[in-house]
Design an enzyme around this catalytic site. Sequence first.
Site, PDB file in Angstrom:
ATOM      1  N   SER A  88      17.211 164.686   6.778  1.00 29.04           N
ATOM      2  CA  SER A  88      17.024 164.284   7.824  1.00 29.04           C
ATOM      3  C   SER A  88      18.153 164.144   9.017  1.00 29.04           C
ATOM      4  O   SER A  88      17.859 163.916  10.167  1.00 29.04           O
ATOM      5  CB  SER A  88      16.276 162.950   8.084  1.00 29.04           C
ATOM      6  OG  SER A  88      17.164 161.714   7.485  1.00 29.04           O
ATOM      7  N   THR A 240      15.399 160.809  10.930  1.00 29.08           N
ATOM      8  CA  THR A 240      16.392 159.992  11.961  1.00 29.08           C
ATOM      9  C   THR A 240      16.701 158.738  11.001  1.00 29.08           C
ATOM     10  O   THR A 240      16.000 158.100  10.459  1.00 29.08           O
ATOM     11  CB  THR A 240      15.870 159.662  13.174  1.00 29.08           C
ATOM     12  OG1 THR A 240      15.217 160.930  14.044  1.00 29.08           O
ATOM     13  CG2 THR A 240      16.671 158.872  14.108  1.00 29.08           C
ATOM     14  N   THR A 258      20.686 161.858  13.989  1.00 27.04           N
ATOM     15  CA  THR A 258      19.437 162.757  13.449  1.00 27.04           C
ATOM     16  C   THR A 258      19.597 164.088  13.468  1.00 27.04           C
ATOM     17  O   THR A 258      20.689 164.719  14.285  1.00 27.04           O
ATOM     18  CB  THR A 258      18.066 162.668  14.375  1.00 27.04           C
ATOM     19  OG1 THR A 258      17.158 163.155  14.014  1.00 27.04           O
ATOM     20  CG2 THR A 258      18.409 163.167  15.866  1.00 27.04           C
ATOM     21  N   ARG A 268      17.067 172.232  21.796  1.00 23.25           N
ATOM     22  CA  ARG A 268      16.231 171.117  21.985  1.00 23.25           C
ATOM     23  C   ARG A 268      16.907 169.929  21.815  1.00 23.25           C
ATOM     24  O   ARG A 268      17.625 169.795  20.611  1.00 23.25           O
ATOM     25  CB  ARG A 268      14.911 170.851  21.140  1.00 23.25           C
ATOM     26  CG  ARG A 268      13.999 169.745  21.143  1.00 23.25           C
ATOM     27  CD  ARG A 268      14.475 168.829  20.120  1.00 23.25           C
ATOM     28  NE  ARG A 268      12.916 168.095  19.846  1.00 23.25           N
ATOM     29  CZ  ARG A 268      13.177 166.867  19.106  1.00 23.25           C
ATOM     30  NH1 ARG A 268      14.219 166.297  18.434  1.00 23.25           N
ATOM     31  NH2 ARG A 268      12.337 165.877  19.197  1.00 23.25           N
ATOM     32  N   VAL A 269      16.930 168.952  22.592  1.00 25.88           N
ATOM     33  CA  VAL A 269      17.620 167.407  22.339  1.00 25.88           C
ATOM     34  C   VAL A 269      16.403 166.552  22.280  1.00 25.88           C
ATOM     35  O   VAL A 269      15.644 166.407  23.356  1.00 25.88           O
ATOM     36  CB  VAL A 269      18.660 167.095  23.339  1.00 25.88           C
ATOM     37  CG1 VAL A 269      19.166 165.640  22.964  1.00 25.88           C
ATOM     38  CG2 VAL A 269      19.774 168.094  23.102  1.00 25.88           C
ATOM     39  N   GLY A 270      16.336 165.886  21.358  1.00 21.18           N
ATOM     40  CA  GLY A 270      15.259 164.508  21.187  1.00 21.18           C
ATOM     41  C   GLY A 270      15.894 163.193  21.710  1.00 21.18           C
ATOM     42  O   GLY A 270      16.383 163.163  22.640  1.00 21.18           O
ATOM     43  N   ASP A 271      15.087 162.067  21.371  1.00 25.12           N
ATOM     44  CA  ASP A 271      15.411 160.767  21.874  1.00 25.12           C
ATOM     45  C   ASP A 271      16.659 160.265  21.436  1.00 25.12           C
ATOM     46  O   ASP A 271      17.321 159.613  21.897  1.00 25.12           O
ATOM     47  CB  ASP A 271      14.290 160.014  21.601  1.00 25.12           C
ATOM     48  CG  ASP A 271      13.859 159.605  20.324  1.00 25.12           C
ATOM     49  OD1 ASP A 271      14.041 160.911  19.490  1.00 25.12           O
ATOM     50  OD2 ASP A 271      13.442 158.679  19.613  1.00 25.12           O
ATOM     51  N   THR A 291      12.789 155.917  15.453  1.00 27.93           N
ATOM     52  CA  THR A 291      12.422 157.046  14.726  1.00 27.93           C
ATOM     53  C   THR A 291      11.087 157.712  14.927  1.00 27.93           C
ATOM     54  O   THR A 291      10.301 156.803  15.095  1.00 27.93           O
ATOM     55  CB  THR A 291      12.694 156.854  13.299  1.00 27.93           C
ATOM     56  OG1 THR A 291      11.818 155.935  12.557  1.00 27.93           O
ATOM     57  CG2 THR A 291      14.349 156.455  13.007  1.00 27.93           C
ATOM     58  N   GLY A 292      11.135 158.818  15.064  1.00 30.86           N
ATOM     59  CA  GLY A 292       9.750 159.290  15.433  1.00 30.86           C
ATOM     60  C   GLY A 292       9.635 160.360  16.045  1.00 30.86           C
ATOM     61  O   GLY A 292      10.850 161.079  16.432  1.00 30.86           O
ATOM     62  N   GLY A 294      10.540 162.402  19.126  1.00 27.99           N
ATOM     63  CA  GLY A 294      11.370 162.141  20.265  1.00 27.99           C
ATOM     64  C   GLY A 294      10.776 162.251  21.720  1.00 27.99           C
ATOM     65  O   GLY A 294      11.069 161.468  22.521  1.00 27.99           O
TER      66      GLY A 294
HETATM   67  N1  GLY Z   1      13.391 161.041  16.604  1.00 28.46           N
HETATM   68  C1  GLY Z   1      14.135 162.132  16.430  1.00 28.46           C
HETATM   69  C2  GLY Z   1      13.776 163.111  17.123  1.00 28.46           C
HETATM   70  O1  GLY Z   1      12.898 163.588  17.707  1.00 28.46           O
HETATM   71  O2  GLY Z   1      14.786 164.229  17.635  1.00 28.46           O
END
Ligand code: GLY
Length: 412
Positions: A88, A240, A258, A268-271, A291-292, A294
């Site tokens: 992860s 994450t 993460t 792609r960049v998440g949260d 976590t989850g 993003g």
């Molecule tokens: N929460 C991690 C992501 O969506 O990248």
Amino acid sequence: MGYSRRDFLATAVVGSLSLGLEGQESKATEPARAATDPTTGKRPIIVCAKNGLNYLDEAFGMLRGGADTLDAALRVIRGPEDDPNNDSVGLGGIPNEEGVVELDACCMHGPTRRAGAVGGVRNIKNVSLVAKAVMEHTGHVMLVGEGAERFAVAQGFPRENLLTEHSRKIWMLWKEWQSSRDWWGPGIDAPNWKAPETVPDSELWQQRIQKLEEIAAGLAIEPEFRSAAIHRVLFPPTGTIHCSALNEKGEISGCTTTSGLAFKLPGRVGDSPIIGAGCYTDQDVGSAGATGTGEQNIKVAGAHTIVENMRRGMSPQEAGLDALKRIVRNFNGDHNKLRFMDMTYYVLRTDGAYACVSLWEGYSPTDPHGMAIHDGTRRIEKSVGLLKGNSQEFPPVPKIPPELLKNSDYYK
Ligand code: GLY
């Protein structure tokens, strides 16, 4: 997550999870339990995602020994980054759709009110430490992509191949099975998005799983890991880890790392690296992380929303549930969409009060959401789910047969 159900059950579980009809809002309103010591009024506490549990003892010892709160929190999340068996984050993270591991991380240091972040970093394992280096050695807050990688190398971080053989095979399994199904096309929040037809037909599942088994065998995925690999392909995870740490002086810091959404589009960049979404820490109030899914967290600036809610007087639990309600509001409460996403918030206030809240109660009845904690006692506590029932991970698929869920844990 690299945390097994067996470990979870072996750990003391405390929680106020209430069961009921799927999709109904939880009525849980209990304030989070304060963790202050009755004699001194203060004690260190660390909270993190469940996959940080094994690193809490050392980090708590650091806090007790006077270490900086951010260094203690980074000790926790660096553990899974270094672990090739944890897919992860960091080394061995599940790659993007092109088979390249791209990592995101951020950190906030409460005492000095500084922040650092990196996004879409390739070839560098400990991106959480690179985020700290951005904070300490640049006049910027965030670096991304090739620039972040070059900065890391200049700072002495080694370049290495992050794609383990195991993650490569999971990616190959996904590619070979994927055919026309991928992440291109309108997202779940697009007005024209339609849930796929659900076919509660166990025969169809049998065919799909049999085909995946055949491809997995052809890829020489070890028989004992095949079920776990197939689960990763059917339900691409957003693994994450977040950690927040508070010391006896009341100093607080937070960080999140993460490998992002499995099989994501490159870039792609998440949260997780977004200050205010994946992590937010304010020395005057507290710290929160996520976590989850993003994409949904970015739209509600989840961690910042939670800290601001606490500033206005909400308890950690109320503050977290309010952020989750904003996600529900973004989908007009449509559970046919909400069940394809999930979110867990980890909340720590500067007085030691804390909470773990999640959009759903877990990924399955036997895999509940929760938080690892160390305040002198290391343990896991279940989250308070806003919505009763369990999420179904994106992309949407027909209802998961119970026999497959039995195999959903990874690397027992
Ligand atoms: N929460 C991690 C992501 O969506 O990248």
